[in-house]
Design a protein around this motif. Structure first.
Motif, PDB file in Angstrom:
ATOM      1  N   VAL A  89       0.836  -1.204   0.000  1.00  0.00           N
ATOM      2  CA  VAL A  89       0.000   0.000   0.000  1.00  0.00           C
ATOM      3  C   VAL A  89       0.868   1.250   0.000  1.00  0.00           C
ATOM      4  N   LEU A  90       1.906   1.242   0.826  1.00  0.00           N
ATOM      5  CA  LEU A  90       2.812   2.394   0.902  1.00  0.00           C
ATOM      6  C   LEU A  90       3.451   2.664  -0.457  1.00  0.00           C
ATOM      7  N   ILE A  91       3.941   1.621  -1.091  1.00  0.00           N
ATOM      8  CA  ILE A  91       4.589   1.766  -2.391  1.00  0.00           C
ATOM      9  C   ILE A  91       3.608   2.305  -3.432  1.00  0.00           C
ATOM     10  N   ASN A  92       2.388   1.813  -3.376  1.00  0.00           N
ATOM     11  CA  ASN A  92       1.387   2.197  -4.365  1.00  0.00           C
ATOM     12  C   ASN A  92       0.950   3.655  -4.218  1.00  0.00           C
ATOM     13  N   LYS A  93       0.832   4.121  -2.982  1.00  0.00           N
ATOM     14  CA  LYS A  93       0.254   5.442  -2.747  1.00  0.00           C
ATOM     15  C   LYS A  93       1.288   6.561  -2.609  1.00  0.00           C
ATOM     16  N   CYS A  94       2.517   6.219  -2.288  1.00  0.00           N
ATOM     17  CA  CYS A  94       3.559   7.254  -2.187  1.00  0.00           C
ATOM     18  C   CYS A  94       4.244   7.370  -3.544  1.00  0.00           C
ATOM     19  N   CYS A  95       3.699   8.191  -4.394  1.00  0.00           N
ATOM     20  CA  CYS A  95       4.116   8.236  -5.799  1.00  0.00           C
ATOM     21  C   CYS A  95       5.523   8.775  -5.987  1.00  0.00           C
ATOM     22  N   ASN A  96       6.058   9.504  -5.026  1.00  0.00           N
ATOM     23  CA  ASN A  96       7.391  10.093  -5.155  1.00  0.00           C
ATOM     24  C   ASN A  96       8.464   9.301  -4.404  1.00  0.00           C
ATOM     25  N   LEU A  97       8.096   8.186  -3.825  1.00  0.00           N
ATOM     26  CA  LEU A  97       9.038   7.398  -3.035  1.00  0.00           C
ATOM     27  C   LEU A  97      10.140   6.831  -3.931  1.00  0.00           C
ATOM     28  N   SER A  98      11.380   7.125  -3.604  1.00  0.00           N
ATOM     29  CA  SER A  98      12.504   6.644  -4.408  1.00  0.00           C
ATOM     30  C   SER A  98      13.462   5.774  -3.612  1.00  0.00           C
ATOM     31  N   ILE A  99      13.418   5.847  -2.285  1.00  0.00           N
ATOM     32  CA  ILE A  99      14.281   5.010  -1.439  1.00  0.00           C
ATOM     33  C   ILE A  99      13.425   4.344  -0.375  1.00  0.00           C
ATOM     34  N   LEU A 100      13.480   3.011  -0.340  1.00  0.00           N
ATOM     35  CA  LEU A 100      12.751   2.239   0.667  1.00  0.00           C
ATOM     36  C   LEU A 100      13.664   1.144   1.176  1.00  0.00           C
ATOM     37  N   ALA A 101      13.914   1.116   2.473  1.00  0.00           N
ATOM     38  CA  ALA A 101      14.788   0.102   3.066  1.00  0.00           C
ATOM     39  C   ALA A 101      14.056  -0.584   4.207  1.00  0.00           C
ATOM     40  N   CYS A 102      14.008  -1.905   4.151  1.00  0.00           N
ATOM     41  CA  CYS A 102      13.378  -2.664   5.243  1.00  0.00           C
ATOM     42  C   CYS A 102      14.159  -3.950   5.487  1.00  0.00           C
ATOM     43  N   GLY A 103      15.431  -3.789   5.806  1.00  0.00           N
ATOM     44  CA  GLY A 103      16.271  -4.925   6.132  1.00  0.00           C
ATOM     45  C   GLY A 103      15.981  -5.468   7.518  1.00  0.00           C
ATOM     46  N   ASN A 104      16.124  -6.767   7.652  1.00  0.00           N
ATOM     47  CA  ASN A 104      15.912  -7.443   8.935  1.00  0.00           C
ATOM     48  C   ASN A 104      14.494  -7.242   9.453  1.00  0.00           C
ATOM     49  N   CYS A 105      13.536  -7.314   8.547  1.00  0.00           N
ATOM     50  CA  CYS A 105      12.116  -7.265   8.903  1.00  0.00           C
ATOM     51  C   CYS A 105      11.542  -8.651   8.608  1.00  0.00           C
ATOM     52  N   PRO A 106      11.419  -9.511   9.604  1.00  0.00           N
ATOM     53  CA  PRO A 106      11.115 -10.934   9.367  1.00  0.00           C
ATOM     54  C   PRO A 106       9.770 -11.211   8.719  1.00  0.00           C
ATOM     55  N   LYS A 107       8.823 -10.273   8.765  1.00  0.00           N
ATOM     56  CA  LYS A 107       7.508 -10.501   8.174  1.00  0.00           C
ATOM     57  C   LYS A 107       7.401  -9.954   6.747  1.00  0.00           C
ATOM     58  N   VAL A 108       8.522  -9.452   6.232  1.00  0.00           N
ATOM     59  CA  VAL A 108       8.544  -8.913   4.872  1.00  0.00           C
ATOM     60  C   VAL A 108       9.269  -9.893   3.969  1.00  0.00           C
ATOM     61  N   SER A 109       8.587 -10.376   2.934  1.00  0.00           N
ATOM     62  CA  SER A 109       9.199 -11.327   2.015  1.00  0.00           C
ATOM     63  C   SER A 109       9.744 -10.659   0.766  1.00  0.00           C
ATOM     64  N   GLY A 110       9.091  -9.572   0.342  1.00  0.00           N
ATOM     65  CA  GLY A 110       9.496  -8.907  -0.881  1.00  0.00           C
ATOM     66  C   GLY A 110       8.896  -9.511  -2.124  1.00  0.00           C
ATOM     67  N   ASP A 111       8.204 -10.633  -1.985  1.00  0.00           N
ATOM     68  CA  ASP A 111       7.681 -11.330  -3.165  1.00  0.00           C
ATOM     69  C   ASP A 111       6.694 -10.486  -3.956  1.00  0.00           C
ATOM     70  N   ASN A 112       5.893  -9.700  -3.274  1.00  0.00           N
ATOM     71  CA  ASN A 112       4.843  -8.941  -3.950  1.00  0.00           C
ATOM     72  C   ASN A 112       5.354  -7.653  -4.566  1.00  0.00           C
ATOM     73  N   HIS A 113       6.598  -7.303  -4.275  1.00  0.00           N
ATOM     74  CA  HIS A 113       7.088  -5.996  -4.702  1.00  0.00           C
ATOM     75  C   HIS A 113       8.029  -6.061  -5.899  1.00  0.00           C
ATOM     76  N   LEU A 114       8.685  -7.211  -6.101  1.00  0.00           N
ATOM     77  CA  LEU A 114       9.779  -7.254  -7.057  1.00  0.00           C
ATOM     78  C   LEU A 114       9.424  -7.895  -8.383  1.00  0.00           C
ATOM     79  N   GLY A 115       8.247  -8.476  -8.480  1.00  0.00           N
ATOM     80  CA  GLY A 115       7.871  -9.160  -9.705  1.00  0.00           C
ATOM     81  C   GLY A 115       7.518  -8.198 -10.824  1.00  0.00           C
ATOM     82  N   PRO A 116       7.447  -8.704 -12.067  1.00  0.00           N
ATOM     83  CA  PRO A 116       7.067  -7.866 -13.213  1.00  0.00           C
ATOM     84  C   PRO A 116       5.687  -7.258 -13.006  1.00  0.00           C
TER      85      PRO A 116
END
Length: 258
Positions: free
Chosen positions: A213-240
């Protein structure tokens, strides 16, 4: 007085260096110095590992940038800093692996007294509570950059306050107790139109759902870091075709768990 072919700056620098070398930090001496000299002496002294316990002696009403990292800052110092109404940039970060534990009341008084504040770094300070951050967002509407990483007492209520900031561009909320409620509030708040950087390392309560949701609605977001966040997989964000790809993020980092 100004016709010495460029020698005045070097003489001035030597004079400032001499004051630092002599440890002339007593209030009775410092108070008679011009404001700009106070600032230069303080900055040089701090770089040389001196004057950490004499911060208040160097303050003046017109100071705009106060970077007193790794200093010994008391609640009385916070009270004195609160009198400097023109501060735009304030950094009060403790030494690495250390924490500050200032009185929340003193911090609240400080932030309610700095209406021109644009940049604030207060890492690892356990006095920074949800109520303190609420006071900050209410009284510092010009705030653009905030780093409260390591302030463990901050919860979702804090980010709900941040969501109301019209000018917020950068927020470092690493190692706090915020979760999905925070990111959803920020995504729906006015700050979603200005945020360009969000740092969420070591935030163990956030999940893919709120990040999407954050990625979708923050249209100017250019840097996002969430290292060592065990509930974040990244699967939904990196695909085509993901929201991440559509918004053309410039820099994204997270840690994967298997």
């Amino acid at each position: 007085m100004f016709g010495y072919g460029g020698h005045i700056p070097s003489l001035y620098s030597m004079s400032v260096q001499t004051l630092v070398d002599l440890n002339h930090f007593e209030v009775t001496y410092v108070q008679n110095l011009p404001d700009i000299v106070k600032e230069d002496v303080l900055n040089l002294a701090l770089r040389n590992g001196k004057a950490q316990k004499c911060i208040s002696n160097f303050l003046h009403p017109n100071i705009k940038n106060l970077h007193i990292n790794e200093s010994t800052i008391s609640n009385d110092d916070l009270h004195n800093i609160s009198r400097c109404k023109k501060i735009r940039s304030l950094q009060m970060n403790p030494p690495t692996q250390h924490q500050y534990n200032h009185c929340s009341l003193a911090l609240k008084q400080l932030f309610t007294s700095l209406p021109q504040l644009v940049k604030l770094h207060v890492q690892r300070n356990q006095g920074v509570t949800d109520d303190v951050l609420a006071a900050l967002t209410t009284h510092c509407p010009l705030l653009q950059e905030l780093d409260v990483s390591g302030c463990h007492t901050l919860s979702d209520r804090s980010a709900v306050s941040l969501a109301t900031l019209h000018n917020l561009q950068s927020a470092n909320l690493s190692s706090t107790s915020i979760g999905d409620e925070s990111l959803l509030a920020m995504a729906d708040g006015v700050c979603s139109q200005t945020l360009t950087e969000v740092i969420l390392n070591n935030c163990v309560n956030i999940t893919d759902k709120s990040l999407n949701v954050l990625i979708n609605k923050c249209c100017n977001l250019s840097i996002l870091a969430c290292g060592n966040c065990p509930k974040v997989s990244g699967d939904n964000h990196l695909g085509p075709g993901s929201d991440l790809g559509k918004n053309k993020k410039k820099q994204v980092t997270w840690t994967f768990y298997f």
